[in-house]
Write an enzyme that holds these catalytic residues in place. Sequence first.
Site, PDB file in Angstrom:
ATOM      1  N   ASP A  82       0.841  -1.198   0.000  1.00 29.99           N
ATOM      2  CA  ASP A  82       0.000   0.000   0.000  1.00 29.99           C
ATOM      3  C   ASP A  82       0.882   1.255   0.000  1.00 29.99           C
ATOM      4  O   ASP A  82       2.113   1.155   0.130  1.00 29.99           O
ATOM      5  CB  ASP A  82      -0.924  -0.039   1.235  1.00 29.99           C
ATOM      6  CG  ASP A  82      -2.277   0.605   0.943  1.00 29.99           C
ATOM      7  OD1 ASP A  82      -2.344   1.490   0.076  1.00 29.99           O
ATOM      8  OD2 ASP A  82      -3.262   0.223   1.599  1.00 29.99           O
ATOM      9  N   ASP A 101     -10.616   2.672  -3.841  1.00 33.73           N
ATOM     10  CA  ASP A 101     -11.044   1.371  -3.322  1.00 33.73           C
ATOM     11  C   ASP A 101     -12.462   1.048  -3.795  1.00 33.73           C
ATOM     12  O   ASP A 101     -13.325   1.923  -3.825  1.00 33.73           O
ATOM     13  CB  ASP A 101     -11.094   1.401  -1.784  1.00 33.73           C
ATOM     14  CG  ASP A 101      -9.708   1.343  -1.156  1.00 33.73           C
ATOM     15  OD1 ASP A 101      -8.706   1.436  -1.882  1.00 33.73           O
ATOM     16  OD2 ASP A 101      -9.655   1.209   0.088  1.00 33.73           O
TER      17      ASP A 101
END
Length: 408
Positions: free
Chosen positions: A157, A218
Amino acid sequence: MIYLLVLLVCVSVCPVQALDNGLALTPTMGWLHWERFLCNTDCENDPDNCIREKLYMQMADAMVAEGWLEAGYEYVCIDDCWPHHQRDAQGRLQADPKRFPSGIKKLADYIHSKGLKFGIYGDVGSMTCAGYPGSLGFYEQDAKTFAEWGVDLLKFDGCYMNDMDMLEAGYKNMSKALNQTGRSILYSCEWPLYEWPHRQPNYTAIRQTCNHWRNYNDVYDSWSSIQSIVDWTATHQKILVPVAGPGGWNDPDMLVLGNFGLTHDQQQSQMALWAIMAAPLLMSNDLRDMCPKSKALLQNRRIIAISQDPLGQQGYQVGKAFGFDLWERPLSGPSLAVAVVNRQELGGPRAFPLAIATLPSWQVCDPKCNVTQILPTYQELGVLALDGKLVFKINPSGTALATLTRIK
Ligand SMILES: *[C@@H]1O[C@H](CO)[C@@H](O)[C@H](O)[C@H]1NC(C)=O
Ligand SMILES: *[C@@H]1O[C@H](CO)[C@@H](O)[C@H](O)[C@H]1NC(C)=O
Ligand SMILES: *[C@@H]1O[C@H](CO)[C@@H](O)[C@H](O)[C@H]1NC(C)=O
């Protein structure tokens, strides 16, 4: 239309070099905990759904028992919230001891014993998005730890890293560190997602560094989320489509079929479009309790064959008309996948007449092609010539998916 043809020529003659680790020659398939299970660490009150080793063992069991592995879903992946808040005395990452009492190596061994592969999560910056230790300053050590544990995939990430040059360098350094462990570890990046708000990412460098890369927000368990991801991808397809291919893929995020937010038509749309977009098929749902219709769709061999086509060319949006979106994806064979999405969220089923000659890749039907409709229902539609026309009937927010295969 003109630029699409240029783009097709470019895909076949000037592919960008991919990360050379022999992995992700077709889009990754598996299961990833995030969208469904988030950062649920409350094992006292929610023992069946909290992030702990039992959850992954149960998913691994289901992957084998329920036909997922056989259908191609191979990776069982942990997302954020697995680590302890402190590194150990040697500076190594360690799992939360209460929730992962056996340790990550044992969990990886268990998953491997089922014939599956094991994925874990880290962050290029100083902390993960949920505030656990990040890998900044520890890339080599963390890569070594992951390799020793038997990790097969790393989702890396990009939280807590605000300098874009450092973000790029961090992703590259971790790629190198993973390579130097000598273990084949699939590298899933979020580099462009974090870079887009500041500047246009260098996709040549990204493809050389990562096996897939998140570009956009997302995914949520909703049709509006699916639409926003698909529309963003279509808007940026001139940049995205040429850089996808064996070894490296654009990642529009997880499949959310089998959860709460999508109707069955919308689930068909996500599955069809993720196959057209040559996207990793990483489900985030509860494999222990899955609606049979969602399961059948996720395991649909004909859709998976489009996703996993060895040519590895990402599909693209051809156009929009009358509240329909038309997509195509060239496949080996030669063959062509065509998807038509009914974007009108009103009324009943509507018919979309598709004249073969209007497709950018009409050549696949020259002189003739065989047509198989896969969605909304499977149907052999027979042989068409160049002047042929198909008519799909599509529910609101549903998708028709078909393959056209050249007949010599
Ligand atoms: C590391 O990179 C080299 C060359 O780029 C490649 O040949 C090798 O297979 C890679 N090793 C691993 C474990 O990914
Ligand atoms: C990446 O590696 C280079 C070369 O070792 C180093 O100079 C740089 O600081 C590293 N960057 C990050 C973010 O780790
Ligand atoms: C993008 O990255 C490639 C490969 O690392 C490099 O050769 C190229 O110069 C970069 N392009 C730009 C505009 O920085």
